[in-house]
Scaffold this motif. Structure first.
Motif, PDB file in Angstrom:
ATOM      1  N   ASP A 196       4.585 -16.879  13.854  1.00  0.00           N
ATOM      2  CA  ASP A 196       5.476 -16.754  14.998  1.00  0.00           C
ATOM      3  C   ASP A 196       5.542 -15.302  15.453  1.00  0.00           C
ATOM      4  N   VAL A 197       5.963 -15.092  16.707  1.00  0.00           N
ATOM      5  CA  VAL A 197       5.957 -13.748  17.281  1.00  0.00           C
ATOM      6  C   VAL A 197       6.836 -12.796  16.477  1.00  0.00           C
ATOM      7  N   SER A 198       8.050 -13.234  16.098  1.00  0.00           N
ATOM      8  CA  SER A 198       8.950 -12.349  15.357  1.00  0.00           C
ATOM      9  C   SER A 198       8.372 -12.003  13.991  1.00  0.00           C
ATOM     10  N   VAL A 199       7.703 -12.980  13.355  1.00  0.00           N
ATOM     11  CA  VAL A 199       7.073 -12.721  12.059  1.00  0.00           C
ATOM     12  C   VAL A 199       5.855 -11.822  12.234  1.00  0.00           C
ATOM     13  N   GLN A 200       5.138 -11.983  13.342  1.00  0.00           N
ATOM     14  CA  GLN A 200       4.018 -11.093  13.634  1.00  0.00           C
ATOM     15  C   GLN A 200       4.477  -9.641  13.646  1.00  0.00           C
ATOM     16  N   ALA A 201       5.618  -9.386  14.275  1.00  0.00           N
ATOM     17  CA  ALA A 201       6.134  -8.021  14.358  1.00  0.00           C
ATOM     18  C   ALA A 201       6.406  -7.458  12.971  1.00  0.00           C
ATOM     19  N   GLN A 202       6.964  -8.275  12.097  1.00  0.00           N
ATOM     20  CA  GLN A 202       7.259  -7.815  10.739  1.00  0.00           C
ATOM     21  C   GLN A 202       5.975  -7.463   9.990  1.00  0.00           C
ATOM     22  N   ILE A 203       4.969  -8.323  10.100  1.00  0.00           N
ATOM     23  CA  ILE A 203       3.712  -8.082   9.389  1.00  0.00           C
ATOM     24  C   ILE A 203       3.003  -6.849   9.940  1.00  0.00           C
ATOM     25  N   LEU A 204       2.997  -6.695  11.262  1.00  0.00           N
ATOM     26  CA  LEU A 204       2.336  -5.525  11.858  1.00  0.00           C
ATOM     27  C   LEU A 204       3.024  -4.233  11.434  1.00  0.00           C
ATOM     28  N   ASN A 205       4.348  -4.233  11.434  1.00  0.00           N
ATOM     29  CA  ASN A 205       5.066  -3.036  10.994  1.00  0.00           C
ATOM     30  C   ASN A 205       4.799  -2.754   9.521  1.00  0.00           C
ATOM     31  N   LEU A 206       4.710  -3.824   8.715  1.00  0.00           N
ATOM     32  CA  LEU A 206       4.395  -3.652   7.297  1.00  0.00           C
ATOM     33  C   LEU A 206       3.008  -3.037   7.118  1.00  0.00           C
ATOM     34  N   LEU A 207       2.024  -3.520   7.874  1.00  0.00           N
ATOM     35  CA  LEU A 207       0.666  -2.989   7.762  1.00  0.00           C
ATOM     36  C   LEU A 207       0.620  -1.514   8.142  1.00  0.00           C
ATOM     37  N   GLU A 208       1.370  -1.141   9.152  1.00  0.00           N
ATOM     38  CA  GLU A 208       1.405   0.268   9.550  1.00  0.00           C
ATOM     39  C   GLU A 208       2.043   1.132   8.469  1.00  0.00           C
ATOM     40  N   ASP A 209       3.133   0.631   7.880  1.00  0.00           N
ATOM     41  CA  ASP A 209       3.796   1.389   6.811  1.00  0.00           C
ATOM     42  C   ASP A 209       2.874   1.546   5.604  1.00  0.00           C
ATOM     43  N   LEU A 210       2.170   0.479   5.237  1.00  0.00           N
ATOM     44  CA  LEU A 210       1.262   0.542   4.100  1.00  0.00           C
ATOM     45  C   LEU A 210       0.108   1.501   4.358  1.00  0.00           C
ATOM     46  N   GLN A 211      -0.384   1.518   5.585  1.00  0.00           N
ATOM     47  CA  GLN A 211      -1.470   2.442   5.925  1.00  0.00           C
ATOM     48  C   GLN A 211      -1.021   3.884   5.790  1.00  0.00           C
ATOM     49  N   GLU A 212       0.200   4.153   6.214  1.00  0.00           N
ATOM     50  CA  GLU A 212       0.720   5.519   6.114  1.00  0.00           C
ATOM     51  C   GLU A 212       0.985   5.902   4.658  1.00  0.00           C
ATOM     52  N   ASP A 213       1.520   4.969   3.875  1.00  0.00           N
ATOM     53  CA  ASP A 213       1.877   5.276   2.487  1.00  0.00           C
ATOM     54  C   ASP A 213       0.667   5.420   1.588  1.00  0.00           C
TER      55      ASP A 213
END
Length: 513
Positions: free
Chosen positions: A222-239
């Motif tokens: 779902d769109v709202s879950v997509q946002a959560q996963i995308l933000n998680l991927l960005e955070d993991l890439q930075e960390d």
């Protein structure tokens, strides 16, 4: 509480600064990657003398991914995106090509060398439901890679066993991706789609990889879950300093997360460049068509009509010669001997393409015309046939030698000689786009299109060849040849059904099947 769709990042690296700045070497370099699937290739087929045929799922892909960046790979379903990602990781064996990871040739690796590579490169699969073993707990799923690679090699000094260490590591990863450590003994069916995808991400992180292929990780959410996963991927890439190959067909997602973009069509990369350049000034006609099809949340866009690309995606069993996109391209280059409106030239090429694919016959047109005259006496008049074909393929209004050639081909077609009609159109209207396969040119923002070739194609023909190019009727003399409109023909109607899609594109799915 679900998060709203993420806003576009202010620090978005869309200017390509991540790509090789300061002479940085790519972490992943792909050259000439091909993956073909063969049919009629069994022992029984060979005994019967059948020739094997290939489905060209990936057909000469060149890519570079630099450390710390996210390269997006986009294209319509069946273009070979997922097969590319799986093949460069050697989850599928390549037919041809080289893949260099941190300077080492992945295709030549074996044994311990290949095992070490698999620890440094991971994948998150597209389907969060089928990619997790339903018979294993999520703790076993996340720690499976640790067990396979014997991590840790020795028992920790704190007294824990290796099994206990792996279980603790799995708990840490589950918490890092937004799940609870208490869920470690649950099975996949006890989680939602978004939670399952988080489990898949935790599994990919277990071995501390440097590079991860993200195969449409949010397309089933779902769109709202997509946002959560995308933000998680960005955070993991930075960390963790990760490098991503992000495969998707949702262009809004790609623009949000990717630094650079590669556009694929029928197994090939047709355009690549910084994200902002691709979205704001696309070069390749296919990229333009993709961007034009994206819905836009704007009042000014209400009622906007999106013109779909003509024709069907060609079969990867027998892709077109030269530029693979030429059979649908609205900007296909005309030969030097033809100068007509682009829409009409596209119509001629559409007719020729239908004839060459051998799924279109004069008999089907006659049957459609007869059905439109149900209950009336219908005489198979070639004039009526040609009029219907001109209307269907937007060929009305042609004049001079061009009109004569098209009329001649339609007359041949009306008499049921489809192959001869196709040859007539091919001789007269062959495009430079079909003579030579384009290569990526243009530096940082490159396109594989003859419109952007480094050198001009020689479109001049010898005077003796002009007659053949115009269908054997000789070059027209502007001083003696007046514009001649096609006379109004008696009879009726078009053939909307006769020239519709035959529905057989033989297109593989994202896994190349």
């Amino acid at each position: 509480m679900s998060e709203s769709a993420p806003a576009e990042r202010d620090d978005h690296v869309g200017d390509g600064s991540a790509a090789g700045s300061g002479g940085e070497k790519p972490l992943l370099e792909v050259r000439g990657l091909r993956k073909y699937y063969y049919e009629n290739d069994s022992l029984f087929d060979r005994l019967l003398g059948r020739e094997p045929t290939s489905v060209k799922a990936v057909d000469g892909v060149d890519l570079e991914v630099y450390p710390g960046e996210t390269l997006g790979v986009v294209g319509e379903s069946g273009c070979g995106k997922s097969t590319t990602g799986e093949t460069l990781l050697r989850l599928r064996e390549a037919t041809e090509g080289t893949v260099r990871f941190d300077g080492e040739d992945v295709m030549e690796m074996s044994g311990d060398e290949l095992t070490r590579f698999r620890k440094r490169a991971g994948i998150v699969f597209q389907d969060p439901f089928s990619s997790l073993d339903p018979r294993m707990t999520v703790g076993d799923i996340v720690s499976e890679g640790l067990k396979i690679h014997n991590v840790p090699e020795e028992s920790p000094d704190d007294g824990r066993s290796k099994r206990e260490w792996r279980r603790d590591r799995a708990k840490e990863l589950l918490e890092r991706v937004g799940l609870s450590a208490d869920q470690i003994d649950r099975y996949p069916h006890e989680f939602s789609g978004g939670q399952r995808q988080r489990v898949g991400i935790a599994r990919a992180l277990a071995l501390d990889p440097e590079f991860i292929v993200l195969d449409e990780p949010v397309s089933a959410l779902d769109v709202s879950v997509q946002a959560q996963i995308l933000n998680l991927l960005e955070d993991l890439q930075e960390d963790f300093g990760l490098t991503y190959l992000f495969i998707a067909h949702d262009l809004s997602v790609v623009r949000h997360i990717c630094d650079r973009v590669a556009v694929m069509y029928l197994g090939e990369v047709v355009e690549t460049g910084p994200t902002d350049d691709i979205f704001e000034s696309p070069k390749h006609p296919y990229t333009e068509a993709l961007l034009e099809s994206v819905p836009r949340a704007s009042v000014e866009e209400q009622g906007r009509r999106v013109d779909a690309l003509p024709g069907d995606v060609p079969s990867p069993r027998n892709p077109p010669s030269g530029c693979h996109f030429r059979t649908r391209c609205p900007k296909v280059i005309q030969p030097a001997t033809v100068d007509i409106p682009q829409e009409q030239y596209r119509g001629v090429m559409n007719l020729r393409d239908r004839l060459e694919r051998q799924g279109f016959t004069a008999e089907s047109v006659w049957e459609t015309l007869e059905s439109e005259h149900d209950g009336e006496d219908f005489e198979r008049d070639p004039v009526v046939f040609k009029r219907a074909m001109r209307e269907e393929f937007d060929l009305a209004g042609l004049s001079g030698a061009t009109m004569d050639t098209v009329e001649d081909a339609l007359e041949i077609l009306a008499n049921g000689r489809e192959e001869e009609a196709a040859d007539r159109l091919r001789d007269a209207f062959a495009s430079p786009c079909e003579e030579e396969e384009p290569v990526l040119t243009g530096g940082e923002h490159a396109a594989a299109c003859h419109l952007f070739a480094d050198e001009e194609y020689d479109r001049d023909l010898d005077p003796e060849d002009v007659g053949n190019a115009m269908g054997g009727i000789g070059a027209p003399d502007p001083s003696t040849t007046a514009d001649r409109d096609v006379p109004d023909d008696p009879g009726s109607g078009g053939t909307s059904d006769a020239v519709g899609s035959d529905g057989d594109t033989d297109e593989p799915d994202d896994n190349g099947r």
